[in-house]
Design a protein around this motif. Structure first.
Motif, PDB file in Angstrom:
ATOM      1  N   GLY A 446       0.658  -1.170   0.164  1.00  0.00           N
ATOM      2  CA  GLY A 446      -0.108  -0.090  -0.002  1.00  0.00           C
ATOM      3  C   GLY A 446       0.808   1.347  -0.040  1.00  0.00           C
ATOM      4  O   GLY A 446       2.192   1.167   0.215  1.00  0.00           O
ATOM      5  N   ARG A 447       0.257   2.288  -0.205  1.00  0.00           N
ATOM      6  CA  ARG A 447       0.762   3.474  -0.152  1.00  0.00           C
ATOM      7  C   ARG A 447       0.123   4.679   1.054  1.00  0.00           C
ATOM      8  O   ARG A 447      -1.122   4.632   0.836  1.00  0.00           O
ATOM      9  N   LEU A 448       0.875   4.765   2.003  1.00  0.00           N
ATOM     10  CA  LEU A 448       0.363   5.561   3.212  1.00  0.00           C
ATOM     11  C   LEU A 448       0.630   7.238   2.939  1.00  0.00           C
ATOM     12  O   LEU A 448       1.831   7.250   2.901  1.00  0.00           O
ATOM     13  N   ARG A 449      -0.321   7.871   3.010  1.00  0.00           N
ATOM     14  CA  ARG A 449      -0.338   9.293   2.816  1.00  0.00           C
ATOM     15  C   ARG A 449      -0.677  10.084   4.208  1.00  0.00           C
ATOM     16  O   ARG A 449      -1.786   9.532   4.850  1.00  0.00           O
ATOM     17  N   ILE A 450       0.153  10.891   4.928  1.00  0.00           N
ATOM     18  CA  ILE A 450      -0.323  11.654   6.249  1.00  0.00           C
ATOM     19  C   ILE A 450      -0.213  13.117   5.839  1.00  0.00           C
ATOM     20  O   ILE A 450       0.665  13.646   5.389  1.00  0.00           O
ATOM     21  N   TRP A 451      -1.651  13.639   5.780  1.00  0.00           N
ATOM     22  CA  TRP A 451      -1.905  14.978   5.438  1.00  0.00           C
ATOM     23  C   TRP A 451      -1.875  15.880   6.596  1.00  0.00           C
ATOM     24  O   TRP A 451      -2.302  15.638   7.692  1.00  0.00           O
ATOM     25  N   ASN A 452      -1.387  17.048   6.446  1.00  0.00           N
ATOM     26  CA  ASN A 452      -1.126  18.110   7.583  1.00  0.00           C
ATOM     27  C   ASN A 452      -1.876  19.523   6.883  1.00  0.00           C
ATOM     28  O   ASN A 452      -1.340  20.277   6.101  1.00  0.00           O
ATOM     29  N   LEU A 453      -3.260  19.505   7.057  1.00  0.00           N
ATOM     30  CA  LEU A 453      -3.909  20.604   6.608  1.00  0.00           C
ATOM     31  C   LEU A 453      -4.081  22.023   7.382  1.00  0.00           C
ATOM     32  O   LEU A 453      -5.100  22.219   7.981  1.00  0.00           O
ATOM     33  N   ASP A 454      -2.817  22.178   7.874  1.00  0.00           N
ATOM     34  CA  ASP A 454      -2.565  23.243   8.835  1.00  0.00           C
ATOM     35  C   ASP A 454      -1.471  24.203   8.035  1.00  0.00           C
ATOM     36  O   ASP A 454      -0.646  23.779   7.506  1.00  0.00           O
ATOM     37  N   ASP A 465      -1.988  -0.696  15.352  1.00  0.00           N
ATOM     38  CA  ASP A 465      -2.776  -1.575  16.048  1.00  0.00           C
ATOM     39  C   ASP A 465      -3.443  -2.783  14.929  1.00  0.00           C
ATOM     40  O   ASP A 465      -3.828  -2.209  13.983  1.00  0.00           O
ATOM     41  N   GLY A 466      -3.511  -3.767  15.499  1.00  0.00           N
ATOM     42  CA  GLY A 466      -4.030  -5.017  14.603  1.00  0.00           C
ATOM     43  C   GLY A 466      -3.236  -5.519  13.430  1.00  0.00           C
ATOM     44  O   GLY A 466      -3.689  -6.054  12.624  1.00  0.00           O
ATOM     45  N   GLY A 467      -2.083  -5.213  13.557  1.00  0.00           N
ATOM     46  CA  GLY A 467      -1.023  -5.694  12.489  1.00  0.00           C
ATOM     47  C   GLY A 467       0.125  -4.831  12.386  1.00  0.00           C
ATOM     48  O   GLY A 467       0.294  -3.805  13.178  1.00  0.00           O
ATOM     49  N   MET A 468       1.017  -4.977  11.501  1.00  0.00           N
ATOM     50  CA  MET A 468       2.370  -4.155  11.280  1.00  0.00           C
ATOM     51  C   MET A 468       2.127  -3.218   9.881  1.00  0.00           C
ATOM     52  O   MET A 468       1.498  -3.862   8.791  1.00  0.00           O
ATOM     53  N   LEU A 469       2.806  -1.999   9.923  1.00  0.00           N
ATOM     54  CA  LEU A 469       2.862  -1.332   8.489  1.00  0.00           C
ATOM     55  C   LEU A 469       4.487  -1.438   8.319  1.00  0.00           C
ATOM     56  O   LEU A 469       5.162  -0.597   8.965  1.00  0.00           O
ATOM     57  N   LYS A 470       5.166  -2.151   7.472  1.00  0.00           N
ATOM     58  CA  LYS A 470       6.531  -2.060   7.473  1.00  0.00           C
ATOM     59  C   LYS A 470       6.778  -1.020   6.309  1.00  0.00           C
ATOM     60  O   LYS A 470       6.383  -0.963   5.326  1.00  0.00           O
ATOM     61  N   GLY A 471       7.987  -0.154   6.712  1.00  0.00           N
ATOM     62  CA  GLY A 471       8.375   1.009   5.735  1.00  0.00           C
ATOM     63  C   GLY A 471       8.162   2.265   6.251  1.00  0.00           C
ATOM     64  O   GLY A 471       8.395   3.281   5.606  1.00  0.00           O
ATOM     65  N   LEU A 472       7.559   2.546   7.678  1.00  0.00           N
ATOM     66  CA  LEU A 472       7.333   3.788   7.962  1.00  0.00           C
ATOM     67  C   LEU A 472       8.639   4.081   8.960  1.00  0.00           C
ATOM     68  O   LEU A 472       9.281   3.278   9.571  1.00  0.00           O
ATOM     69  N   PRO A 473       9.046   5.520   9.022  1.00  0.00           N
ATOM     70  CA  PRO A 473      10.049   5.926   9.779  1.00  0.00           C
ATOM     71  C   PRO A 473       9.756   5.983  11.221  1.00  0.00           C
ATOM     72  O   PRO A 473       8.554   6.156  11.293  1.00  0.00           O
ATOM     73  N   LEU A 478       6.011  16.588   8.872  1.00  0.00           N
ATOM     74  CA  LEU A 478       4.940  16.857   7.864  1.00  0.00           C
ATOM     75  C   LEU A 478       4.940  18.390   7.695  1.00  0.00           C
ATOM     76  O   LEU A 478       5.112  19.435   8.646  1.00  0.00           O
ATOM     77  N   PRO A 479       5.054  19.054   6.247  1.00  0.00           N
ATOM     78  CA  PRO A 479       5.136  20.567   6.068  1.00  0.00           C
ATOM     79  C   PRO A 479       3.949  20.962   6.294  1.00  0.00           C
ATOM     80  O   PRO A 479       2.856  20.405   6.267  1.00  0.00           O
ATOM     81  N   ALA A 480       3.807  22.083   6.586  1.00  0.00           N
ATOM     82  CA  ALA A 480       2.736  22.852   6.448  1.00  0.00           C
ATOM     83  C   ALA A 480       1.834  22.884   5.320  1.00  0.00           C
ATOM     84  O   ALA A 480       2.397  22.992   4.090  1.00  0.00           O
ATOM     85  N   MET A 481       0.418  22.460   5.384  1.00  0.00           N
ATOM     86  CA  MET A 481      -0.329  22.327   4.091  1.00  0.00           C
ATOM     87  C   MET A 481       0.294  21.312   3.004  1.00  0.00           C
ATOM     88  O   MET A 481       0.202  21.390   1.737  1.00  0.00           O
ATOM     89  N   GLY A 482       0.755  20.287   3.561  1.00  0.00           N
ATOM     90  CA  GLY A 482       1.524  19.253   2.659  1.00  0.00           C
ATOM     91  C   GLY A 482       1.143  17.745   3.383  1.00  0.00           C
ATOM     92  O   GLY A 482       0.521  17.517   4.139  1.00  0.00           O
ATOM     93  N   LYS A 483       2.135  16.960   2.622  1.00  0.00           N
ATOM     94  CA  LYS A 483       1.866  15.647   3.251  1.00  0.00           C
ATOM     95  C   LYS A 483       3.147  14.998   3.465  1.00  0.00           C
ATOM     96  O   LYS A 483       4.302  15.245   2.713  1.00  0.00           O
ATOM     97  N   ALA A 484       3.367  13.687   3.832  1.00  0.00           N
ATOM     98  CA  ALA A 484       4.504  12.792   3.811  1.00  0.00           C
ATOM     99  C   ALA A 484       3.878  11.410   3.369  1.00  0.00           C
ATOM    100  O   ALA A 484       2.711  10.931   3.788  1.00  0.00           O
ATOM    101  N   GLU A 485       4.523  10.634   2.488  1.00  0.00           N
ATOM    102  CA  GLU A 485       3.931   9.323   2.220  1.00  0.00           C
ATOM    103  C   GLU A 485       5.076   8.418   1.723  1.00  0.00           C
ATOM    104  O   GLU A 485       6.101   8.737   1.439  1.00  0.00           O
TER     105      GLU A 485
END
Length: 691
Positions: A446-454, A465-473, A478-485
């Motif tokens: 999958g491709r995980l995106r975390i948005w910061n709308l601020d 919880d409920g599992g693992m997501l491998k590949g996350l630091p 998170l930049p202002a009004m941006g995202k990390a993916e």
């Protein structure tokens, strides 16, 4: 139309005003007004908003249709920043013309094929943008429209959506007789998700009771209501308004005001005709508005058998009685054959001597007099209003309407960070009414995106919880009004209990803390499909013989045969007339051998062919029934992926569907084709039961 020089926008606004209607819902196309990122042209939508505001009418706004440039998925946007900006700009542009904004329309069906967690992420971004553009606006979720609450509904609120909206929103076109059960379930659902005190709005409500239109219209291919059908709709309008008020509905928007045809031109909607004139429903609407728009419903009063009567209190303290005799419109579950079965019934009220005003369905008034403290009026199937009363006490109160509730974030809570997960379709399949991710292997990409709308940059970490997501630091910036993916590998925690049909289900939950504040929850139910299949025994159903299927369709001709070449049962159907095209043949279970008890899935192979290249369907359902005689027993409809031109296997989940599987006596399996000729093959039907 020939009025106002052909200005139909002005005509409709003027008709709405003259009917005393205080609030109108309008639908806006995002893609239509924002074709490129830098171009916004609200065109007719803003024109209509101005016309209505000039007449003191408030708008309820809704939009959908994401433009391709917003990183459009199936229908919803992936670019949450673009969604935020559009919502902010639009809320600012319409300003006080809009009393509320609603994000999307009927997302639980085909308007949003995307999974429910995607809708929840978009709802969060839309809410933040609308509030940034106009903080005082009411923000509503897109209305759900399925009659029963489902895993999709639960999925919205499992993703913290209650924090990003202020009311509950629903659509129904169900018969009046079903209102009590529909809204009892809705109230139970709302209470179970912590929103039981919120207002419930019906932003679309209408009827199919009059059936397909009988008369030829002024536009080729567009049927229109006969006079009799127009009166059935006119009867429905005030009845639905009052009965929904009894169920605690705070607002009800009738669908629809202008002329509008659907279903190949055979379904005539609207309070107007295509020549610009109005139907009796317009007068019925104007009458109930004039009689009750400022009144408060006190409740229903028992006056006599066969008559329903409701007491309203006016601002001056007087009372108005809305009443009617019960007709087949009140009791029918399908089409009402005609409006000619009216049985007028007299009702007697004990009231002080004097003169009272009786107003009929279409606004005709007459004075009625009491004699010796007794007033007799006649109830017909068409609602009427008796004004000037006092002292009536209802026997049954309405359910409370609730409040408009805005979530107030706690000091350690940040609503502006939103998690979104896009799944690799080779590893996952979306199932269970778009509410479950079915995993074919032990892990999926999958491709995980975390948005910061601020406007403030942030740093933090996620908790899984409920599992693992491998590949996350460990730490995410998170930049202002941006995202990390990040590209991730999802491995759910196995939760396997031998013999339990739902044991292969788990929830992948993502929370986190950024700049010391907690973010809203992301939750995705995961079904470990591959592990489930490997653990099951198969119970084959005796469905290979044509005689083991019972015809159940609207076709002109139907043949059921065994196709030796395909080793399958074949159904061939032809529709010669303009009717609803549906096909749901029935198989009565041979118990106990074919019992659904303990089954996790029904599997079958299917293919189809139509007299059209697209070979498309409006619905494709498995229906489970506890009754094998076609009476009104409990039935549950479960959607499956549409049958295509080539053989494919379908797996339909059975557990947690809200029906006792051990009580199932029959199932229907079929579809609603868009063509007039259909060939449908099915084979190898089997129940999958965990061992």
């Amino acid at each position: 139309c020939p009025y106002y020089g052909g200005d139909s926008f002005r005509l409709i606004s003027e008709l709405v005003y003259r009917a005393g209607i205080p609030n109108v819902r309008d639908r806006l196309s995002w893609g239509g007004v924002n074709r490129t990122p830098d171009a916004l042209d609200y065109g007719k939508y803003l024109l209509n908003a101005d016309l209505l505001q000039e007449r003191g009418i408030l708008l309820s706004g809704m939009f959908h249709d994401a433009p391709p440039w917003a990183d459009k998925g199936q229908k919803l946007p992936r670019d949450l920043r673009a969604l935020f900006i559009f919502c902010k700009n639009t809320a600012e542009a319409f300003g006080d013309r809009m009393g509320d904004w609603e994000f999307w329309n009927e997302q639980d069906i085909g308007f949003a094929p995307d999974p429910v967690w995607d809708y929840a992420a978009c709802m969060k971004a839309a809410y933040l943008g609308l509030k940034a553009g106009r903080p005082e606006t009411i923000v509503a979720p897109g209305a759900v429209c399925r009659a029963g609450r489902s895993a999709y509904d639960a999925g919205m609120y499992a993703n913290d959506m209650a924090k990003y909206c202020e009311i509950m929103n629903f659509h129904t076109y169900s018969p009046l007789a079903q209102y009590p059960s529909i809204f009892a379930e809705m109230r139970e659902f709302m209470a179970s998700h912590g929103i039981g005190g919120r207002q419930l709005w019906m932003t679309e409500c209408g009827t199919n009771s009059e059936g397909h239109s009988d008369a030829d219209g002024v536009r080729k291919g567009m049927k229109r209501h006969s006079p009799e059908q127009e009166m059935i709709v006119a009867e429905f309008l005030p009845k639905s308004q009052v009965l929904l008020m009894m169920e605690g509905v705070a607002r009800n928007y009738h669908f629809v005001f202008p002329p509008y045809n659907e279903r190949g031109g055979h379904k005539d909607w609207g309070l107007m005709r295509r020549d610009g004139s109005v139907k009796p429903g317009y007068s019925a609407f104007s009458t109930i508005t004039g009689q009750l728009v400022q009144a408060k419903l006190l409740g229903e009063i028992n006056v006599r058998e066969g008559v329903r009567a409701f007491v309203f209190e006016q601002p001056d303290g007087s009372q108005t009685l809305a009443f009617w005799s019960v007709s087949d419109l009140d009791t029918a579950r399908g089409r009402v054959a005609s409006n000619k079965d009216d049985v007028p019934l007299d009702l007697q009220l004990s009231v002080p001597d004097g003169s009272y005003t009786l107003t009929d369905l279409l606004g005709m008034r007459q004075a009625v007099q009491t004699k010796n403290g007794k007033l007799v009026v006649r109830a017909t199937r068409y609602p009427a209003y008796l004004a000037g009363l006092k002292g009536l006490k209802p026997d049954r109160k309405p359910f409370p309407t609730g409040k408009i509730e805005q979530h107030q974030p706690a000091p350690d809570e940040d609503l502006s960070v939103i998690v979104r997960l896009d799944l690799n379709t080779a590893d996952f399949e979306i199932s269970g009414q778009k509410s479950t991710a079915s995993l074919r292997k032990e892990s999926g990409r999958g491709r995980l995106r975390i948005w910061n709308l601020d406007q403030t940059a942030k740093s933090g970490r996620l908790k899984i919880d409920g599992g693992m997501l491998k590949g996350l630091p460990e730490t995410i910036a998170l930049p202002a009004m941006g995202k990390a993916e990040f590209d991730v590998i999802c491995t759910p925690d196995p939760v396997v209990v031998k013999g339990a049909a739902d044991a292969w289900n788990t929830n992948l939950t993502i929370t986190g803390t950024f700049n010391g504040k907690s973010i809203s929850q992301f939750q995705m139910p995961v079904f470990m499909f591959g592990a489930f299949i490997a653990s099951c025994r198969e119970v084959h159903l005796d469905t290979a013989k044509p005689e083991n299927w019972r015809r159940n369709d609207s076709a002109t001709t139907t043949t059921i045969t065994f196709d030796k070449t395909e080793n399958a049962v074949r159904f061939d159907l032809v529709w010669e007339n303009d009717v609803d095209r549906w096909f749901y043949p029935e198989h009565v279970l041979k118990l106990p051998d074919e019992s659904f008890a303990g089954a996790g899935m029904l599997a079958f192979e299917v293919k189809s062919r139509q007299d059209k290249v697209e070979n498309d369907f409006s619905h494709h359902l498995l229906m489970l029934s506890v009754d094998d005689t076609r009476e009104h027993g409990t039935t549950k409809s479960i959607s499956y992926s549409p049958p295509l031109n080539d053989w494919e296997t379908r797996y339909v989940p059975l557990s947690n569907q809200g029906i006792p599987l051990e009580a199932v006596r029959m199932f229907r399996l079929g579809a609603n084709p868009r063509g007039r000729k259909l060939s449908f093959w099915v084979r190898n039907l089997r129940l999958l039961k965990p061992q």
